[in-house]
Design a protein around this motif. Sequence first.
Motif, PDB file in Angstrom:
ATOM      1  N   LYS A 109       0.837  -1.199   0.000  1.00 49.69           N
ATOM      2  CA  LYS A 109       0.000   0.000   0.000  1.00 49.69           C
ATOM      3  C   LYS A 109       0.874   1.252   0.000  1.00 49.69           C
ATOM      4  O   LYS A 109       1.955   1.275   0.584  1.00 49.69           O
ATOM      5  CB  LYS A 109      -0.927   0.025   1.223  1.00 49.69           C
ATOM      6  N   LEU A 143      -2.998  12.914   0.226  1.00 46.85           N
ATOM      7  CA  LEU A 143      -3.777  11.724  -0.113  1.00 46.85           C
ATOM      8  C   LEU A 143      -5.273  12.006  -0.017  1.00 46.85           C
ATOM      9  O   LEU A 143      -6.048  11.614  -0.901  1.00 46.85           O
ATOM     10  CB  LEU A 143      -3.394  10.574   0.815  1.00 46.85           C
ATOM     11  N   LEU A 147      -8.009  11.488  -3.033  1.00 47.90           N
ATOM     12  CA  LEU A 147      -9.111  10.534  -2.879  1.00 47.90           C
ATOM     13  C   LEU A 147     -10.473  11.216  -2.864  1.00 47.90           C
ATOM     14  O   LEU A 147     -11.479  10.609  -3.255  1.00 47.90           O
ATOM     15  CB  LEU A 147      -8.923   9.725  -1.591  1.00 47.90           C
ATOM     16  N   SER A 151     -12.201   8.763  -5.561  1.00 50.56           N
ATOM     17  CA  SER A 151     -12.873   7.617  -4.943  1.00 50.56           C
ATOM     18  C   SER A 151     -14.274   7.378  -5.498  1.00 50.56           C
ATOM     19  O   SER A 151     -14.799   6.260  -5.383  1.00 50.56           O
ATOM     20  CB  SER A 151     -12.935   7.785  -3.425  1.00 50.56           C
ATOM     21  N   ASP A 180      -1.362   0.048  -6.071  1.00 48.78           N
ATOM     22  CA  ASP A 180      -2.197   0.833  -5.164  1.00 48.78           C
ATOM     23  C   ASP A 180      -2.206   2.304  -5.562  1.00 48.78           C
ATOM     24  O   ASP A 180      -3.244   2.969  -5.495  1.00 48.78           O
ATOM     25  CB  ASP A 180      -1.687   0.670  -3.733  1.00 48.78           C
ATOM     26  N   THR A 181      -1.059   2.824  -5.988  1.00 51.04           N
ATOM     27  CA  THR A 181      -0.972   4.232  -6.389  1.00 51.04           C
ATOM     28  C   THR A 181      -1.837   4.508  -7.604  1.00 51.04           C
ATOM     29  O   THR A 181      -2.596   5.491  -7.633  1.00 51.04           O
ATOM     30  CB  THR A 181       0.493   4.616  -6.682  1.00 51.04           C
ATOM     31  N   LYS A 184      -5.523   4.399  -6.544  1.00 52.78           N
ATOM     32  CA  LYS A 184      -5.912   5.590  -5.778  1.00 52.78           C
ATOM     33  C   LYS A 184      -5.970   6.840  -6.664  1.00 52.78           C
ATOM     34  O   LYS A 184      -6.737   7.774  -6.397  1.00 52.78           O
ATOM     35  CB  LYS A 184      -4.939   5.809  -4.616  1.00 52.78           C
TER      36      LYS A 184
END
Length: 335
Positions: A109, A143, A147, A151, A180-181, A184
């Motif tokens: 992560k 972050l 997101l 998201s 993961d990057t 996201k």
Amino acid sequence: MAGRTVTLPASIDNILALYGPAYEKIVILDAEDKIGMCADYHKTHASWAHVIYKHLDSLPSFSNPSNPNVEDILKENPDVVFYFGNDKNTQKMESLGIPVVCSTGNTTKLESLKDSLRLYGKVLGSEATERAEEYCTYFDEKLKNVLSKTSSIADKDKPKVYVTSGIPLRTRSINSVMGDTVTKAGGDYVAKDIVNATATINPEQLVAWNPDIIIIDHAPDLPDPSASSTSNTPNAQAVKEEFMSKPEFQNINAVKNKQVYICPMGAFFWDAGQQGILQLEWMAQIFHPELFKDLDMSKEVKEFYSKFFNYDLSDDQLTRIMNHELPENAKDFGY
């Protein structure tokens, strides 16, 4: 992070930074002056490290850090060695009474960047611990901002993204910081079925995935800018040229639409160190420019370098870093 317990001296004054991302972390924690020896790739794989870091050029370096002569390490009398994983070299160093800290472990992560820096901070002492928390606060803010926009993106609106790891047909598993990057940042990671940490695919597989965007990543600066893209660590521009010129890649959407990007690098690989949070922002803006039109990456990178490297980038330096170009005085460092 590696499931080990390490006993350290109360005061850390002599650090051996053998792990690839170690030097960057130690600089961020304001402890570069405690590094007594580094690894040769700290000097040979990132030209900007010579510009940004203060003591790199005056330090001795190990030429084979992934398999060092442990007796040579013992001669350096280190207070701590930052190393890779819990392997035979780690065990041999431990048997000789050398404190070894490994920050590899559950690193699938993006948030593991916080875990590793906190570990280094704990090793180096109270001021470094405070510095690590400063980074983590910064990380969480950036972050959260990304997101808040990505998201809720529907799957059908996510571009298909392929990311190289050095050579054109090598990539990483979805269960990686890179996977993961990309996720996201609002991308559809095409290598989602790859099981191994890294894997070499064939051209037919890449054509079948047909990514909308290709990110060329983990391609270091080399003394020879014309290094072959078939080498283990090719020059990034050579990799891009291979994608754009080889017949087997011409029907891939990313190539047809000129959506092949070289990831910036700077003092260290963005994908393998603390600048990974910058990589998230950079990717998010490429994947969804309409959502991130107010994101000023020039400002973000300058802020990071000033805040965590204590280095104020000029406009020319910033442009060169963002374009994965060498510093103006790269020849002074053998590049």
